[in-house]
Design a protein around this motif. Structure first.
Motif, PDB file in Angstrom:
ATOM      1  N   ARG A   1     -74.898-105.018  59.112  1.00 28.36           N
ATOM      2  CA  ARG A   1     -75.350-104.798  57.685  1.00 28.36           C
ATOM      3  C   ARG A   1     -76.375-105.897  57.171  1.00 28.36           C
ATOM      4  O   ARG A   1     -76.911-105.625  56.227  1.00 28.36           O
TER       5      ARG A   1
ATOM      6  N   VAL B   1     -80.901-102.090  57.208  1.00 30.87           N
ATOM      7  CA  VAL B   1     -81.911-101.250  56.491  1.00 30.87           C
ATOM      8  C   VAL B   1     -83.542-102.025  56.605  1.00 30.87           C
ATOM      9  O   VAL B   1     -83.662-103.147  56.528  1.00 30.87           O
TER      10      VAL B   1
ATOM     11  N   GLN C   1     -79.314 -99.969  50.645  1.00 25.88           N
ATOM     12  CA  GLN C   1     -78.110-100.251  51.600  1.00 25.88           C
ATOM     13  C   GLN C   1     -77.058 -99.100  51.254  1.00 25.88           C
ATOM     14  O   GLN C   1     -76.984 -98.787  50.025  1.00 25.88           O
TER      15      GLN C   1
ATOM     16  N   CYS D   1     -71.841 -99.817  52.304  1.00 30.37           N
ATOM     17  CA  CYS D   1     -71.513-101.280  52.319  1.00 30.37           C
ATOM     18  C   CYS D   1     -70.301-101.490  51.359  1.00 30.37           C
ATOM     19  O   CYS D   1     -70.512-101.029  50.293  1.00 30.37           O
TER      20      CYS D   1
END
Length: 377
Positions: free
Chosen positions: A269, A273, A292, A295
């Protein structure tokens, strides 16, 4: 296997296993001071542009005594560990701490840190709920600029646009290489097993990103040259806040389970991106947060986490999903029904592991992983 590849992997594993030693060496070799960054999505590029080393603060295994005065037992172990080590003066080398208030526990930590660890300046920040709107993006810019101003006070130096652009470039290079690493790692499930994969990624939280990226390039080149490994392991996708304690990953390795891809806050994470092509460094930072998806800690009216995990399963030909559920992490717990339903739709078995950093016994976890491995086979 090339000696240079094995040496680079060993170096990163060692750096991840000994954070205090790694940070001390980084400070000594770069001549820069450090700023602590609580999970997750702190604006590290601004910290770097200010001449500091951003240091990831992801807790750790420690006995909790002083933190009990400030945080109840039902707060997640990452925050309790961070507070405990702050009270014990383990973080006194930090020039400041940045805490993004994503959940109720982080909000409590922000307020209690001021009292419990007053010697380390606190820079709190909040991301907007509707981060894709014009006003949400304007709010993010204001927050980033406020963090910039606070860091300027601490450093005594102005952070110019050129420094921000340079720092953003360093971090984009890092993120690009990390996306390459996770793609290459899934082709080498024995060499880059669950434990090694995690430690390689984790090492980046304690090193200068420019230096870390040089080593990751060596790893990526070595993996590409080595060619793909034969089968023989069971590939899974992992999701959660983090996958520690390290013993959990060792049990996965010992049972022939390899992490093909992850949706872990401490891992992919952080870099999955890509940045947008246009805009200033600050605008690109805002864009990365706005773009994003899936998440747990960023609001989405239409939850995409389930569909995202389904796609990760398909892309990697994985045969199972492991949910590493940090005990008392409400945001992650709220998303579990969505995740389970998505896996049921494509008939993928799910292993739910409740973990915390202060775990002492792993026999129950071992038994559950052994059973899951047998089921996958």
């Amino acid at each position: 296997m090339a000696a240079e590849l094995l040496e680079a992997i060993g170096l990163l594993e060692e750096n991840a296993l000994h954070p205090a030693r790694t940070i001390a060496r980084t400070i000594r070799e770069t001549g820069k001071d450090a700023v602590g960054c609580f999970p997750i999505y702190t604006p590290d590029e601004i910290v770097y542009a200010a001449g500091f080393i951003p240091v990831g603060m992801w807790g750790g295994k420690t006995e909790i005594h002083g933190a009990d005065k400030y945080l109840p037992g039902f707060c997640c172990s990452i925050m309790r560990s961070n507070m405990e080590m702050g009270i014990r003066n383990a973080y006194d080398f930090l020039k400041a701490v940045i805490i993004p208030a994503f959940c109720d526990t982080l909000k409590c930590v922000c307020e209690n840190w001021k009292v419990a660890v007053p010697q380390i300046p606190l820079i709190p920040m909040v991301y907007p709920q509707n981060r894709n709107t014009d006003c949400g993006m304007k709010y993010m810019e204001d927050e980033f600029r406020r963090v910039q101003a606070e860091l300027e006070k601490i450093s005594g130096e102005t952070i110019g646009d050129a420094a921000l652009e340079t720092a953003f470039g360093v971090y984009e290079n890092y993120r690009r290489e990390m996306r390459t690493f996770v793609a290459e790692a899934q082709k080498h499930p024995t060499l880059i097993d669950a434990r090694t994969r995690h430690l390689i990624i984790k090492a980046g939280f304690f090193m200068d990103k420019a230096e870390y990226t040089k080593i990751i390039r060596v790893v990526n080149a070595g993996l590409a040259a080595a060619g793909s490994e034969a089968g023989g392991v069971r590939k899974v996708v992992v999701t959660g806040l983090l996958t520690e304690p390290i013993e959990v990953l060792e049990i996965l390795r010992d049972n022939g389970i390899a992490v093909a891809s992850d949706d872990v806050a401490q891992e992919s994470r952080q870099f999955r991106v890509p940045a947008r092509d246009t805009g200033t460094a600050i605008e690109k930072m805002i864009g990365r947060i706005a773009d994003q998806r899936g998440c747990t800690f960023l609001y989405e009216e239409k939850k995409t986490k389930g569909a995202m995990l389904q796609e990760m399963i398909r892309q990697t030909d994985s045969v199972g999903l492991i949910v590493c559920m940090m005990k008392f992490c409400d945001p992650e717990e709220f998303d579990y029904p969505i995740v389970k339903q998505a896996m049921d739709e494509i008939r993928i078995p799910v292993l739910y592991l409740e973990i915390e950093q202060q775990m002492e016994s792993f026999e129950q976890v071992r038994t559950r992983i052994q059973s899951f491995a047998e089921m996958l086979s």
